[in-house]
Design an enzyme around this catalytic site. Structure first.
Site, PDB file in Angstrom:
ATOM      1  N   ARG A  51       0.953  -1.143  -0.058  1.00 52.73           N
ATOM      2  CA  ARG A  51      -0.169  -0.086   0.009  1.00 52.73           C
ATOM      3  C   ARG A  51       0.658   1.301   0.131  1.00 52.73           C
ATOM      4  O   ARG A  51       2.067   1.194   0.225  1.00 52.73           O
ATOM      5  CB  ARG A  51      -0.852   0.033   1.145  1.00 52.73           C
ATOM      6  CG  ARG A  51      -2.048  -0.846   1.120  1.00 52.73           C
ATOM      7  CD  ARG A  51      -2.840  -1.082   2.562  1.00 52.73           C
ATOM      8  NE  ARG A  51      -1.986  -1.635   3.680  1.00 52.73           N
ATOM      9  CZ  ARG A  51      -2.583  -1.818   4.689  1.00 52.73           C
ATOM     10  NH1 ARG A  51      -3.762  -1.302   5.149  1.00 52.73           N
ATOM     11  NH2 ARG A  51      -1.433  -2.262   5.666  1.00 52.73           N
ATOM     12  N   LYS A  57       1.657   1.938   7.344  1.00 51.80           N
ATOM     13  CA  LYS A  57       1.953   1.002   8.453  1.00 51.80           C
ATOM     14  C   LYS A  57       3.138   1.721   9.461  1.00 51.80           C
ATOM     15  O   LYS A  57       3.639   2.629   9.218  1.00 51.80           O
ATOM     16  CB  LYS A  57       2.682  -0.505   8.210  1.00 51.80           C
ATOM     17  CG  LYS A  57       1.412  -1.071   7.557  1.00 51.80           C
ATOM     18  CD  LYS A  57       0.347  -1.364   8.441  1.00 51.80           C
ATOM     19  CE  LYS A  57       0.576  -2.339   9.621  1.00 51.80           C
ATOM     20  NZ  LYS A  57      -0.274  -2.457  10.322  1.00 51.80           N
ATOM     21  N   TYR A  66      -1.080   4.438  10.669  1.00 46.29           N
ATOM     22  CA  TYR A  66      -1.341   3.424  11.763  1.00 46.29           C
ATOM     23  C   TYR A  66       0.097   3.126  12.655  1.00 46.29           C
ATOM     24  O   TYR A  66       0.877   2.943  12.132  1.00 46.29           O
ATOM     25  CB  TYR A  66      -1.935   2.073  11.039  1.00 46.29           C
ATOM     26  CG  TYR A  66      -3.068   2.290  10.184  1.00 46.29           C
ATOM     27  CD1 TYR A  66      -4.306   2.645  10.985  1.00 46.29           C
ATOM     28  CD2 TYR A  66      -3.067   2.192   9.010  1.00 46.29           C
ATOM     29  CE1 TYR A  66      -5.400   2.604  10.294  1.00 46.29           C
ATOM     30  CE2 TYR A  66      -4.470   2.078   8.274  1.00 46.29           C
ATOM     31  CZ  TYR A  66      -5.498   2.436   9.041  1.00 46.29           C
ATOM     32  OH  TYR A  66      -6.847   2.582   8.396  1.00 46.29           O
ATOM     33  N   HIS A  83      -0.760   1.533  16.200  1.00 46.95           N
ATOM     34  CA  HIS A  83      -0.816   0.349  17.010  1.00 46.95           C
ATOM     35  C   HIS A  83       0.279   0.195  18.070  1.00 46.95           C
ATOM     36  O   HIS A  83       0.883  -1.011  18.337  1.00 46.95           O
ATOM     37  CB  HIS A  83      -0.915  -0.898  16.155  1.00 46.95           C
ATOM     38  CG  HIS A  83      -2.092  -0.975  15.230  1.00 46.95           C
ATOM     39  ND1 HIS A  83      -3.331  -1.179  15.618  1.00 46.95           N
ATOM     40  CD2 HIS A  83      -2.051  -0.665  13.963  1.00 46.95           C
ATOM     41  CE1 HIS A  83      -4.061  -0.891  14.589  1.00 46.95           C
ATOM     42  NE2 HIS A  83      -3.446  -0.938  13.457  1.00 46.95           N
ATOM     43  N   GLU A  91      -5.704   5.062  13.907  1.00 52.82           N
ATOM     44  CA  GLU A  91      -6.596   4.169  14.570  1.00 52.82           C
ATOM     45  C   GLU A  91      -6.991   4.744  15.720  1.00 52.82           C
ATOM     46  O   GLU A  91      -8.379   4.089  16.178  1.00 52.82           O
ATOM     47  CB  GLU A  91      -5.865   2.601  14.750  1.00 52.82           C
ATOM     48  CG  GLU A  91      -5.230   2.651  15.840  1.00 52.82           C
ATOM     49  CD  GLU A  91      -3.526   2.940  15.508  1.00 52.82           C
ATOM     50  OE1 GLU A  91      -2.617   2.593  16.407  1.00 52.82           O
ATOM     51  OE2 GLU A  91      -3.417   3.535  14.364  1.00 52.82           O
ATOM     52  N   SER A  96     -10.609  -1.889   8.427  1.00 58.19           N
ATOM     53  CA  SER A  96     -11.393  -2.778   9.195  1.00 58.19           C
ATOM     54  C   SER A  96     -12.373  -3.473   8.082  1.00 58.19           C
ATOM     55  O   SER A  96     -12.192  -4.774   8.256  1.00 58.19           O
ATOM     56  CB  SER A  96     -12.111  -2.343  10.245  1.00 58.19           C
ATOM     57  OG  SER A  96     -11.143  -1.850  11.237  1.00 58.19           O
ATOM     58  N   ARG A 116     -25.493  -3.291  20.611  1.00 62.72           N
ATOM     59  CA  ARG A 116     -24.759  -3.928  19.357  1.00 62.72           C
ATOM     60  C   ARG A 116     -25.412  -5.166  18.881  1.00 62.72           C
ATOM     61  O   ARG A 116     -25.673  -5.683  17.636  1.00 62.72           O
ATOM     62  CB  ARG A 116     -23.206  -4.049  19.352  1.00 62.72           C
ATOM     63  CG  ARG A 116     -22.594  -4.314  17.950  1.00 62.72           C
ATOM     64  CD  ARG A 116     -23.122  -3.540  16.992  1.00 62.72           C
ATOM     65  NE  ARG A 116     -22.425  -3.797  15.533  1.00 62.72           N
ATOM     66  CZ  ARG A 116     -22.747  -3.365  14.402  1.00 62.72           C
ATOM     67  NH1 ARG A 116     -23.668  -2.501  14.437  1.00 62.72           N
ATOM     68  NH2 ARG A 116     -22.378  -3.914  13.352  1.00 62.72           N
ATOM     69  N   VAL A 141     -11.697  -8.718  18.063  1.00 61.14           N
ATOM     70  CA  VAL A 141     -11.843  -7.900  18.887  1.00 61.14           C
ATOM     71  C   VAL A 141     -11.200  -6.502  18.930  1.00 61.14           C
ATOM     72  O   VAL A 141      -9.876  -6.652  18.486  1.00 61.14           O
ATOM     73  CB  VAL A 141     -11.267  -8.823  20.118  1.00 61.14           C
ATOM     74  CG1 VAL A 141     -11.285  -8.127  21.394  1.00 61.14           C
ATOM     75  CG2 VAL A 141     -12.028 -10.036  20.191  1.00 61.14           C
ATOM     76  N   LEU A 142     -11.880  -5.461  19.271  1.00 59.35           N
ATOM     77  CA  LEU A 142     -10.826  -4.129  19.422  1.00 59.35           C
ATOM     78  C   LEU A 142     -11.285  -3.405  20.577  1.00 59.35           C
ATOM     79  O   LEU A 142     -12.419  -3.349  21.172  1.00 59.35           O
ATOM     80  CB  LEU A 142     -11.408  -3.132  18.312  1.00 59.35           C
ATOM     81  CG  LEU A 142     -10.715  -1.794  18.235  1.00 59.35           C
ATOM     82  CD1 LEU A 142      -9.317  -2.002  18.094  1.00 59.35           C
ATOM     83  CD2 LEU A 142     -11.496  -0.959  17.068  1.00 59.35           C
ATOM     84  N   ASP A 157      -2.560  -6.989  15.076  1.00 63.32           N
ATOM     85  CA  ASP A 157      -1.932  -5.657  15.204  1.00 63.32           C
ATOM     86  C   ASP A 157      -1.877  -5.289  16.644  1.00 63.32           C
ATOM     87  O   ASP A 157      -1.124  -4.236  16.955  1.00 63.32           O
ATOM     88  CB  ASP A 157      -2.856  -4.737  14.218  1.00 63.32           C
ATOM     89  CG  ASP A 157      -2.065  -4.567  12.886  1.00 63.32           C
ATOM     90  OD1 ASP A 157      -0.997  -4.985  12.879  1.00 63.32           O
ATOM     91  OD2 ASP A 157      -2.909  -4.052  12.026  1.00 63.32           O
ATOM     92  N   VAL A 189      -1.697 -12.635   9.948  1.00 66.70           N
ATOM     93  CA  VAL A 189      -1.028 -11.578   8.959  1.00 66.70           C
ATOM     94  C   VAL A 189      -1.262 -10.152   9.589  1.00 66.70           C
ATOM     95  O   VAL A 189      -2.388  -9.716   9.789  1.00 66.70           O
ATOM     96  CB  VAL A 189      -1.368 -11.821   7.722  1.00 66.70           C
ATOM     97  CG1 VAL A 189      -0.709 -10.637   6.885  1.00 66.70           C
ATOM     98  CG2 VAL A 189      -0.940 -13.184   7.231  1.00 66.70           C
ATOM     99  N   ASN A 229      -0.685  -7.207   8.495  1.00 68.85           N
ATOM    100  CA  ASN A 229      -1.207  -6.260   7.833  1.00 68.85           C
ATOM    101  C   ASN A 229      -2.152  -6.871   6.352  1.00 68.85           C
ATOM    102  O   ASN A 229      -1.876  -6.690   5.331  1.00 68.85           O
ATOM    103  CB  ASN A 229       0.131  -5.571   6.980  1.00 68.85           C
ATOM    104  CG  ASN A 229       1.225  -6.528   6.119  1.00 68.85           C
ATOM    105  OD1 ASN A 229       1.196  -7.599   6.482  1.00 68.85           O
ATOM    106  ND2 ASN A 229       1.576  -5.803   5.095  1.00 68.85           N
ATOM    107  N   MET A 230      -3.217  -7.572   6.862  1.00 71.28           N
ATOM    108  CA  MET A 230      -3.747  -8.225   6.035  1.00 71.28           C
ATOM    109  C   MET A 230      -4.338  -7.247   4.798  1.00 71.28           C
ATOM    110  O   MET A 230      -4.293  -7.748   3.559  1.00 71.28           O
ATOM    111  CB  MET A 230      -5.192  -8.598   6.842  1.00 71.28           C
ATOM    112  CG  MET A 230      -5.072  -9.883   7.647  1.00 71.28           C
ATOM    113  SD  MET A 230      -6.297 -10.235   8.560  1.00 71.28           S
ATOM    114  CE  MET A 230      -7.341 -10.945   7.370  1.00 71.28           C
ATOM    115  N   HIS A 275      -3.537  24.042   8.228  1.00 76.66           N
ATOM    116  CA  HIS A 275      -3.568  24.637   9.308  1.00 76.66           C
ATOM    117  C   HIS A 275      -2.500  24.296  10.691  1.00 76.66           C
ATOM    118  O   HIS A 275      -2.605  24.978  11.482  1.00 76.66           O
ATOM    119  CB  HIS A 275      -5.052  24.689  10.214  1.00 76.66           C
ATOM    120  CG  HIS A 275      -6.069  24.918   9.168  1.00 76.66           C
ATOM    121  ND1 HIS A 275      -6.362  26.260   8.652  1.00 76.66           N
ATOM    122  CD2 HIS A 275      -6.956  24.185   8.552  1.00 76.66           C
ATOM    123  CE1 HIS A 275      -7.301  26.246   8.025  1.00 76.66           C
ATOM    124  NE2 HIS A 275      -7.734  24.735   7.739  1.00 76.66           N
TER     125      HIS A 275
END
Length: 367
Positions: free
Chosen positions: A15, A75, A94, A96, A118, A135, A204, A240-241, A271, A299, A301-302, A328
């Site tokens: 990426r 990353k 990102y 993490h 994130e 995500s 949820r 899960v996050l 991550d 993995v 960095n999917m 700014h």
């Protein structure tokens, strides 16, 4: 402002943090855009496309790091980049950090202002708008990966995820009903799997029940239910996050002994350290390993596996924030966009996220 984009050097990461269209928008606002040579090739963007958009191509990563006031990445910096961290610059990527104590220490020592995609929040502190697009990609990829690695030659149980007439489909358990989990479940349902989603939020749970309308089982996630469900699963997807914090270790080593032989765990939470005690980061080049006869796909960095899609989705989300920072400055951008300041993880040699500080302290205590 000088905005820099470097080539990602994390293994198998293709990426890039800015598309040519994004570079064109920044150049049109009077900013100087520096792009390292070849940075966009993995996502399908040649250097000529950036030049045509008004950016300047720079050969050496060291020069981009040194000359940029705002440095864009996808990353987190890895060890060879630590010495390039610039205390006069703002890093936007990102991070993490709860799972990366050495990087955290490097950022603190450098004096860099580090803003993590994130942990940027949406209006009224709700949602994670810069995490959401990746995500979505990771959730959809998680089910694709699970279906692929269920094949016997690849180490799995030899089960077709959707089954065939007269033969049961795979049982897929998704832990977490947020953006990752919802997208993973949608793809699994679409492929014909028998899907169960475990979620802790009452609100949820109700939303998921309406969204899936009986096509997936939606259950309250507690320790007993989790244990029972994964014992009968062919695939477990960890989605899960806890924003900014290390992922909770919900799947213990003991539970693996109760799981089906050659079942597959796809730990999308890797991550943030992973939600299984036995999870350790892997790469696209070497994505899986066995522990107690359970295949792990971890993995880190999917979305990097589908860079043409991921890069565009990322720039779509980040560009308004990049424009505000470039127009700014850091503090001015905070005043313009609510929630951007929540993305600051390190500034002026200080950790600004309590969960990251706690994780760093825990890593020192364990050393």
């Amino acid at each position: 402002m000088r905005v820099g984009v470097v080539t990602e050097i994390k293994p198998a990461e293709r990426r890039v943090a800015l598309t040519p269209a994004g570079a064109h928008e920044l150049a049109g606002r009077g900013h100087e855009v520096l792009v390292q040579a070849g940075a966009g090739v993995g996502s399908g963007f040649a250097d000529a496309a950036y030049i045509g958009a008004g950016a300047r191509i720079v050969e050496a990563a060291e020069q981009v790091w040194a000359d940029s006031e705002l440095l864009l990445k996808v990353k987190e910096p890895i060890e060879p980049e630590y010495e390039l961290l610039n205390g006069d610059a703002t890093l936007f990527t990102y991070l993490h950090l709860a799972a990366a104590p050495r990087l955290t220490e490097a950022l603190v020592a450098s004096g860099t202002t580090a803003i993590a995609y994130e942990t940027v929040t949406g209006a009224n502190g709700k949602g994670l708008p810069l995490l959401a697009p990746m995500s979505e990609v990771a959730g959809r990829l998680a089910t694709q990966a699970a279906a692929y690695f269920l094949q016997s030659p690849l180490g799995g149980r030899g089960v077709l995820i959707g089954g065939v007439p007269g033969v049961a489909p795979a049982r897929v358990v998704v832990i977490g009903g947020g953006v990752v989990g919802t997208n993973a479940a949608r793809v699994a349902v679409g492929m014909g799997a028998e899907v169960t989603i475990l979620e802790r939020s009452i609100a949820r749970l109700a939303e998921l029940e309406l969204l899936f309308d009986g096509r997936a089982r939606v259950l309250m996630s507690d320790a007993l239910t989790l244990r029972e469900e994964i014992a009968h699963a062919d695939v477990v997807i960890g989605a899960v996050l806890v924003a900014g914090a290390a992922a909770p270790k919900l799947i213990t080593r003991e539970m693996l002994a109760e799981m089906r032989s050659r079942s597959v765990i796809v730990d999308v939470a890797i991550d943030q350290g992973g939600c299984a005690e036995t999870s350790t980061p892997t790469t696209h080049d070497d994505p899986t390993y066995l522990v107690d006869d359970v295949l792990h796909y971890c993995v880190a960095n999917m979305p990097g596996g589908v860079p043409a899609t991921s890069t565009r989705a990322l720039t779509n989300a980040t560009l308004p924030y990049v424009q505000a920072l470039a127009d700014h400055g850091v503090d001015g951008a905070f005043a313009k966009i609510a929630g951007l300041s929540d993305g600051v993880n390190v500034r002026a040699g200080q950790i600004t996220i309590p969960a990251v500080a706690e994780a760093l302290a825990a890593s020192h205590a364990a050393a």
